[in-house]
Design an enzyme around this catalytic site. Sequence first.
Site, PDB file in Angstrom:
ATOM      1  CE  LYS A  13      -0.885   0.016   4.492  1.00  0.00           C
ATOM      2  NZ  LYS A  13      -0.336   0.988   5.297  1.00  0.00           N
ATOM      3  NE  ARG A  88      -0.413   1.707  12.842  1.00  0.00           N
ATOM      4  CZ  ARG A  88       0.618   2.110  11.822  1.00  0.00           C
ATOM      5  NH1 ARG A  88       0.402   3.131  11.123  1.00  0.00           N
ATOM      6  NH2 ARG A  88       1.412   1.151  11.486  1.00  0.00           N
ATOM      7  NE  ARG A 125       9.040  -7.047   4.068  1.00  0.00           N
ATOM      8  CZ  ARG A 125       7.822  -6.326   4.616  1.00  0.00           C
ATOM      9  NH1 ARG A 125       7.369  -5.330   4.047  1.00  0.00           N
ATOM     10  NH2 ARG A 125       7.727  -6.577   6.130  1.00  0.00           N
ATOM     11  NE  ARG A 127      10.844  -6.082   8.242  1.00  0.00           N
ATOM     12  CZ  ARG A 127      10.023  -5.430   8.403  1.00  0.00           C
ATOM     13  NH1 ARG A 127       9.817  -4.236   7.511  1.00  0.00           N
ATOM     14  NH2 ARG A 127       9.024  -5.600   9.359  1.00  0.00           N
ATOM     15  NE  ARG A 138       5.135  -8.804  11.338  1.00  0.00           N
ATOM     16  CZ  ARG A 138       6.120  -8.503  10.326  1.00  0.00           C
ATOM     17  NH1 ARG A 138       6.260  -7.361  10.014  1.00  0.00           N
ATOM     18  NH2 ARG A 138       6.886  -9.472  10.121  1.00  0.00           N
TER      19      ARG A 138
END
Length: 192
Positions: A13, A88, A125, A127, A138
Site C-alpha cells: 500500500k 489506526r 524481503r 527481514r 501481524r
Amino acid sequence: MKLLFIGPPGAGKGTQADRVAERLGIPHISTGDMFREHVSRGTELGDKVEKIMAAGEYVPDEITVQMLEERIDRPDAAEGFILDGFPRTPGQVESLDDLLGEDGLDKVVVFKVDQDELTERMLARGRADDTAETIRNRFDIYLEQTQPILDIYEERGLTVEVDGNGEMNEVTDRVMEAIGATSDQGVSGDDS
Ligand code: AMP
C-alpha cells in the site's frame, strides 16, 4: 482528492500510495515515514518516539495527531492527499473528523491481498522478523485493529476494495479505476 489507503502489512500500500499520489499530483502522507524521518534527523520528537517505534507500539495520539494536523495544513496538501498509516484507531478517526469534517475523505481504498501472497512477499524481503509465524501474527493484529475502522468508513459508504494481488502496474491501474481517476491527472466526478 482526499484518500485513505488501508491494507495489511506487505500489501504494497505504501508503494501504491507513492505511485497514485504522483499521478494525481498530491502528497503521500505516511505517519510512519514522518516518524522515521524525525528519528533519523534526531529531532526532539524523534527522540520521544524512537523507543516506542522500536517496540512496535503506537505513538500517543497527542503527538501523532498534532504532527498530522501540521502536515495537512501545509499548502501542498490543500488540493488533497493520500493518508497511509493514519488513522489506526477509532480515536484517530474522530480526530481526523475534527480536522476535516465527517465528510472530509472522498474514498477509503482497502487493499485485499491473499494471505499466501502476503506471506510469500514478506518472506522474500528476508527481514529477520518476517518468519511465517510472525507474519501470521501481524496479519491477525491488523485484522483485529483495523476492522473497527473499516466498519466506520463502510457505514459512511466510503470504502472501495482493490485486489492487491499480482503485478504492481496492474494494481496501480485498479486503484486509479476504483477512485474514479480516468487519466494521469484527470479525476472524474465531483471532486469538491
Ligand atoms: P508504519 O510505517 O505505518 O508501519 O508505522 C511505523 C510505526 O510508527 C508504528 O509501528 C508506530 O510506532 C508508529 N506510527 C505510525 N503511524 C501511527 C499512528 N497513526 N498512530 C500511532 N503510531 C503510529
